[in-house]
Design an enzyme around this catalytic site. Structure first.
Site, short mmCIF file in Angstrom:
data_model
loop_
_atom_site.label_atom_id
_atom_site.label_comp_id
_atom_site.label_asym_id
_atom_site.label_seq_id
_atom_site.Cartn_x
_atom_site.Cartn_y
_atom_site.Cartn_z
N SER A 158 0.80 -1.05 0.04
CA SER A 158 0.07 0.00 0.03
C SER A 158 0.84 1.26 0.11
CB SER A 158 -0.68 -0.10 1.34
OG SER A 158 -1.54 1.25 1.43
N TYR A 171 -1.26 -0.56 10.03
CA TYR A 171 -1.39 -0.96 8.91
C TYR A 171 -0.18 -0.62 7.96
CZ TYR A 171 -3.63 -0.97 4.23
OH TYR A 171 -4.31 -1.44 2.80
N1 LIG Z 1 -8.57 -0.33 -1.71
C1 LIG Z 1 -7.53 0.56 -1.43
O1 LIG Z 1 -7.45 1.64 -1.65
C2 LIG Z 1 -6.08 -0.32 -1.27
C3 LIG Z 1 -5.18 0.51 -1.16
C4 LIG Z 1 -3.83 -0.02 -0.77
C5 LIG Z 1 -3.81 -1.32 -0.26
N2 LIG Z 1 -5.10 -2.16 -0.57
C6 LIG Z 1 -4.86 -3.59 -0.06
O2 LIG Z 1 -5.62 -4.37 -1.18
C7 LIG Z 1 -5.97 -5.55 -0.61
C8 LIG Z 1 -7.31 -5.79 -1.00
O3 LIG Z 1 -8.04 -4.94 -0.30
P1 LIG Z 1 -9.42 -4.25 -1.18
O4 LIG Z 1 -9.33 -2.94 -0.86
O5 LIG Z 1 -10.00 -4.83 -2.23
O6 LIG Z 1 -10.51 -4.17 0.24
P2 LIG Z 1 -11.55 -5.45 0.52
O7 LIG Z 1 -12.09 -5.48 1.99
O8 LIG Z 1 -12.74 -5.15 -0.64
O9 LIG Z 1 -11.08 -6.95 0.40
C9 LIG Z 1 -10.25 -7.62 1.38
C10 LIG Z 1 -10.56 -9.18 1.35
O10 LIG Z 1 -9.66 -9.82 2.13
C11 LIG Z 1 -10.73 -10.69 2.68
N3 LIG Z 1 -10.22 -11.10 4.09
C12 LIG Z 1 -9.90 -10.24 5.23
N4 LIG Z 1 -9.59 -10.90 6.27
C13 LIG Z 1 -9.57 -12.14 5.67
C14 LIG Z 1 -9.17 -13.50 6.56
N5 LIG Z 1 -8.53 -13.56 7.80
N6 LIG Z 1 -9.17 -14.48 5.87
C15 LIG Z 1 -9.41 -14.59 4.52
N7 LIG Z 1 -9.83 -13.44 3.75
C16 LIG Z 1 -9.83 -12.39 4.69
C17 LIG Z 1 -12.16 -9.97 3.04
O11 LIG Z 1 -12.98 -11.09 3.23
C18 LIG Z 1 -12.07 -9.40 1.43
O12 LIG Z 1 -12.64 -10.06 0.54
C19 LIG Z 1 -5.64 -5.45 0.72
O13 LIG Z 1 -4.38 -6.22 1.12
C20 LIG Z 1 -5.48 -4.15 1.23
O14 LIG Z 1 -4.85 -3.62 2.34
C21 LIG Z 1 -6.16 -1.60 -0.80
#
Ligand SMILES: NC(=O)c1ccc[n+]([C@@H]2O[C@H](COP(=O)([O-])OP(=O)(O)OC[C@H]3O[C@@H](n4cnc5c(N)ncnc54)[C@H](O)[C@@H]3O)[C@@H](O)[C@H]2O)c1
Length: 266
Positions: A158, A171
């Protein structure tokens, strides 16, 4: 590596209208790949399986906090890949959580260490455990192409790994760890023809970002360079696809942020 005819293991890819992992599931299937989706909610995931259809997606209920749960899912994914004849081509660890908290609150009390452990355990331990358990199988698949490539590991860091904001100690620590371990993992896996690519997105539309207030959203838009909007999940999936297909991408943390640097105050 060609996506077509290969199976990819994706954590955090269950059904959401948005969601970075989910966008990758759709994109990989469109490119002729198969996806084993590892996530928590069976019901939501079955909708995704139905929507994509064609037997290209299989869901394995998994909690990445539990080693045995990952073991069962990885075994299931392997059995499925044997059935379909589509060997494992890679693992994309996208499951992640964020629990914002300042290290001391307004009253001078330190944050809860259980919350810190939770974020570290899902984002770091869960990522490594999944990858760790996929690798013995990936190291044995038939090498392809003139370079003898076997597969790819894609991790999700991230912007917070580099410019974490107030309340992001946990985080940022977790995503910084993912960024830092990219190179040593690359070096460990080079001899097997397995590459490692980490993507560090800034603000992308997803369930995680949907929880932000309009005020936070607006102030983030003000500090963007170009384009003046959050990234879209399909743009994340596009870079994942490039990561899989371009053999020269290895041992790298790619910022995907439109030039944006997260500010301290919003
Ligand atoms: N959306 C953003 O702006 C952003 C920015 C930087 C990084 N990220 C990273 O991208 C990745 C995806 O995030 P997203 O934005 O799609 O969020 P999201 O919440 O839509 O997806 C995260 C997924 O992880 C799953 N998850 C959480 N805990 C879990 C566990 N213990 N076991 C199995 N699955 C689990 C959730 O059920 C969900 O489907 C993450 O690692 C997040 O930190 C997102």
């Amino acid at each position: 590596m060609k996506i077509e005819g290969r199976t990819f293991v994706i954590s955090g890819g269950q059904l959401r209208a948005s969601g970075l992992g989910r966008a990758c599931v759709e994109d990989i299937c469109r490119a002729g790949g198969y996806v084993a989706v590892l996530d928590m909610n069976e019901e939501l995931a079955q909708e995704l399986v139905k929507e994509i259809g064609g037997g290209k997606v299989k869901f394995f209920q998994t909690n990445v906090l539990e080693t045995e749960s990952i073991t069962a899912a990885v075994q299931g994914a392997l059995a499925w890949s044997k059935e379909t004849g589509k060997e494992i081509g890679g693992v994309i660890a996208a499951a992640g959580v964020s629990t914002p908290a300042k290290i001391i609150d307004r009253n001078g009390n330190p944050f809860n260490l259980d919350d810190f452990d939770f974020v570290m355990n899902v984002n770091v331990r869960g990522t490594i455990d999944l990858i760790r358990q996929c690798l013995p199988h990936m190291a044995k698949v038939t090498p392809v192409g003139p370079d003898g490539e076997r597969g790819i590991v894609i991790m999700v860091a991230s912007s917070a790994a580099f410019d974490g904001q107030p309340g992001q100690v946990a985080y940022s620590a977790s995503k910084g760890a993912i960024a830092s371990l990219t190179l040593p993992m690359t070096r460990d896996l080079a001899r097997y023809g397995i590459r490692v690519v980490t993507i560090a997105p800034s603000l992308f539309d997803s369930r995680m970002t949907a929880m932000m207030s309009d005020k936070v959203r607006a102030s983030l838009t003000r500090v963007m360079e170009f384009p003046l909007r959050p990234g879209q999940p399909h743009e994340f999936a596009q870079l994942v696809r490039q990561g899989i297909e371009n053999i020269m991408l290895n041992g790298v943390v790619l910022r995907l942020d439109g030039g944006m640097r997260m500010p301290s105050k919003m």
